[in-house]
Enzyme design. Structure first.
Site, PDB file in Angstrom:
ATOM      1  N   HIS A 187      -7.153  -5.703  -0.242  1.00 32.85           N
ATOM      2  CA  HIS A 187      -6.035  -4.917  -0.183  1.00 32.85           C
ATOM      3  C   HIS A 187      -4.900  -5.685   0.743  1.00 32.85           C
ATOM      4  O   HIS A 187      -4.700  -5.577   1.644  1.00 32.85           O
ATOM      5  CB  HIS A 187      -6.462  -3.553   0.658  1.00 32.85           C
ATOM      6  CG  HIS A 187      -5.529  -2.698   0.358  1.00 32.85           C
ATOM      7  ND1 HIS A 187      -4.915  -2.191  -0.729  1.00 32.85           N
ATOM      8  CD2 HIS A 187      -4.827  -1.575   1.298  1.00 32.85           C
ATOM      9  CE1 HIS A 187      -3.775  -0.943  -0.546  1.00 32.85           C
ATOM     10  NE2 HIS A 187      -3.904  -1.025   0.860  1.00 32.85           N
TER      11      HIS A 187
ATOM     12  N   ASP B 265      -8.900  -5.845  -4.784  1.00 29.36           N
ATOM     13  CA  ASP B 265      -8.474  -4.626  -3.999  1.00 29.36           C
ATOM     14  C   ASP B 265      -9.439  -3.690  -3.777  1.00 29.36           C
ATOM     15  O   ASP B 265      -9.856  -3.014  -4.894  1.00 29.36           O
ATOM     16  CB  ASP B 265      -7.069  -3.993  -4.474  1.00 29.36           C
ATOM     17  CG  ASP B 265      -6.314  -3.110  -3.255  1.00 29.36           C
ATOM     18  OD1 ASP B 265      -7.034  -2.440  -2.771  1.00 29.36           O
ATOM     19  OD2 ASP B 265      -5.154  -3.252  -3.323  1.00 29.36           O
TER      20      ASP B 265
ATOM     21  N   SER C 218       1.024  -1.241  -0.093  1.00 35.33           N
ATOM     22  CA  SER C 218      -0.112  -0.165   0.132  1.00 35.33           C
ATOM     23  C   SER C 218       0.882   1.246  -0.063  1.00 35.33           C
ATOM     24  O   SER C 218       1.477   1.500  -0.693  1.00 35.33           O
ATOM     25  CB  SER C 218      -0.820   0.250   1.303  1.00 35.33           C
ATOM     26  OG  SER C 218      -2.032   1.024   1.089  1.00 35.33           O
TER      27      SER C 218
END
Length: 531
Positions: free
Chosen positions: A442, A402, A183
């Site tokens: 994610h 995601d 991320s």
């Protein structure tokens, strides 16, 4: 010497020589203040320095996954900057250095990464990116150095200090140096590789948040497209309707890859027509179906972001992904985004104004932030010529489900890097490999075979280059063996100590994995890499 956090031993004692080497060694480095030193036997429980108000996702404790020397320092090499480094130095060192990154707006050391790295024998470092806390804005107010630390400095400081510490502690420099983050951490890794090519030999970037400002801004833009903050608007689509919409998308598109398993393998192939969910039809019941203005709102939600001039600046949201980053936007019946990164960063770093509120967010606010680019967090550079010339290897992975960073962004970025760096397909494959993981949310999780060794805890039976993305990167850097596939696993109850229910090959982009249509789809041998 102890300080920042304490530990209690639940494992066997490390040798007295090792303890002495750890706690009696001098730790004097330029611009560094020692916070604590602890010799920790494997299995020790470490009390973390964060409370749930600072780092809700960090947990309260971590486990020493090897006999290790833990060294915590604060680096103050720039006025207004204080970067905390937490170093785990295993007794059984494999000669490698691993640095880790952050998530969100930073502020929390990645103890999951530290546990993984130490377990695998890496001298592993983590950083708070220059401030404490993953929620809040006050640490950015009137603090340009802190913004720069989060933006681009902290990982470089971590890399330089890590190499000094390893040389000092072990008496030799690391043979190879690696980075892993997801991320924001993925953005940090790619940005660092572009700015400081000598820091790492291999970079593992999960769900990389490159173009970070557009990513964060998208949550406010999409919320506005669906009628928020006017919860009484005829265009407003309620959170429970979104859950039904996503389920409808999966029902429509999942079977089209040849296997009805609840997973849309490649969501970029599909466009969703919300008119199919309109009232009067059969897709959704009368309490969840879409009225005409809601149909238009849902259609708009899946369109790409455009800036004030009308240019497309960010890909559309993926079908089949959880929409809560923009549709979880109520609190006790009033409008409020549950996704707080937008409010925190725009208040603290963009406008330096504690009264600013995302209820008023517009494209102008997005464009202003892009122009300002505080701390360089909007990184979207694509020329990696110097990185490529040094022989650095980049691996990236991204979940196709995601919900935070649209996977199409990674595909677009990969293509732009190839063009800007001037590489043909063969040269690109020897430099940068991107793996999409169907069903992964994610960074991790999801209903597919989404465990690729990217997160602690590790399955002790799958600690090898075929099943672990970090070890695949190590093989690529040190043996020249580029990963042609990574095996993912899905476990009973999502627990790596439980039986594996399904396994699947994940392939380097632009290839994808495809079921052969014949043998058991839960076996990795039933999947092929195809273009």
């Amino acid at each position: 010497m102890t300080g920042l956090a304490s530990s209690t031993s639940t494992g066997g004692a490390a040798s007295s020589l090792w303890v002495a080497k750890c706690v009696h060694k001098s730790y004097v480095f330029p611009n560094a203040t020692l916070v604590s030193v602890d010799a920790l036997p494997s299995g020790s429980v470490i009390q973390l320095p964060y409370g749930p108000d600072l780092c809700a996702n960090a947990g309260v404790t971590a486990t020493a996954t090897s006999d290790l020397c833990r060294v915590v320092v604060n680096i103050t090499d720039t006025p207004g900057s204080s970067i905390r480094i937490d170093a785990w130095l295993p007794a059984d060192w494999n000669g490698r250095f691993l640095a880790t990154g952050n998530g969100g707006i930073g502020g929390c050391i990645d103890y999951s990464g530290l546990q993984t790295g130490a377990q695998l024998g890496f001298a592993t470092l983590g950083t708070n990116a220059g401030h404490d806390g993953e929620v809040g804005f006050d640490f950015f107010l009137n603090q340009p150095a802190v913004i720069n630390d989060f933006g681009y400095r902290a990982i470089h400081v971590e890399a330089e200090f890590g190499k000094q510490l390893i040389q000092h502690f072990y008496g030799r420099a690391p043979a190879t140096s690696y980075y892993h983050g997801c991320s924001t951490g993925g953005r940090q890794g790619l940005q660092n590789a572009q700015l400081y090519p000598a820091d790492f030999d291999g970079v593992l970037a999960g769900a990389p948040g490159i173009d970070w400002l557009h990513i964060v801004a998208s949550k406010g833009i999409l919320a506005r497209r669906i009628g928020w903050p006017d919860l009484t608007s005829s265009a407003y689509v309620r959170p429970e309707q979104w859950r039904a919409i996503v389920a409808h998308q999966i029902a429509l598109f999942d079977p089209l890859d040849g296997l009805a398993d609840g997973i849309i393998d490649d969501p970029a192939r599909f466009r969703y027509d919300p008119a199919l969910a309109a009232c009067g039809g059969t897709a959704l019941n009368s309490s969840l179906c879409l009225e005409p203005d809601q149909v238009a709102a849902v259609r708009a939600a899946y369109e790409p972001l455009t800036d004030g001039s009308g240019a497309i600046v960010y890909p559309g949201f993926s079908v089949g992904a959880d929409t809560s980053v923009f549709s979880a936007n109520q609190l006790n019946g009033t409008a409020r985004l549950s996704y707080r990164v937008l409010d925190d960063f725009w208040r603290g770093a963009v406008y330096n104004d504690s009264t600013w509120d995302s209820l008023n967010f517009t494209v102008d606010d997005m464009d202003f932030a892009i122009h300002l680019n505080p701390g360089g967090v909007g990184f979207r550079e694509t020329d990696f010529s110097a990185t490529h010339a040094r022989g650095v290897k980049i691996m990236s992975y991204h979940g196709q489900a995601d919900q935070t960073i649209t996977p199409a962004l990674s595909a677009e970025y990969f293509t732009k890097v190839q063009a800007s760096t001037g590489l043909d397909a063969t040269a690109m494959a020897d430099f940068y490999r991107l793996f999409f993981v169907p069903g992964m949310g994610h960074c991790s999780g999801g209903i597919g075979a989404t465990d690729i060794g990217q997160k602690y805890p590790l399955d002790p039976t799958r600690v090898d280059a075929d099943n672990n993305v970090l070890l695949a990167l190590v093989d690529w850097v040190e043996k020249g063996k580029a990963p042609d596939m990574i095996f993912g696993a899905r476990y009973a109850s999502g627990n790596v100590l439980q039986p594996i229910l399904a396994s699947r090959k994940h392939c380097p982009y632009p290839q994808r994995s495809k079921w052969n249509g014949v043998t058991n789809s839960n076996l990795s041998t039933s999947w092929d890499c195809v273009f």
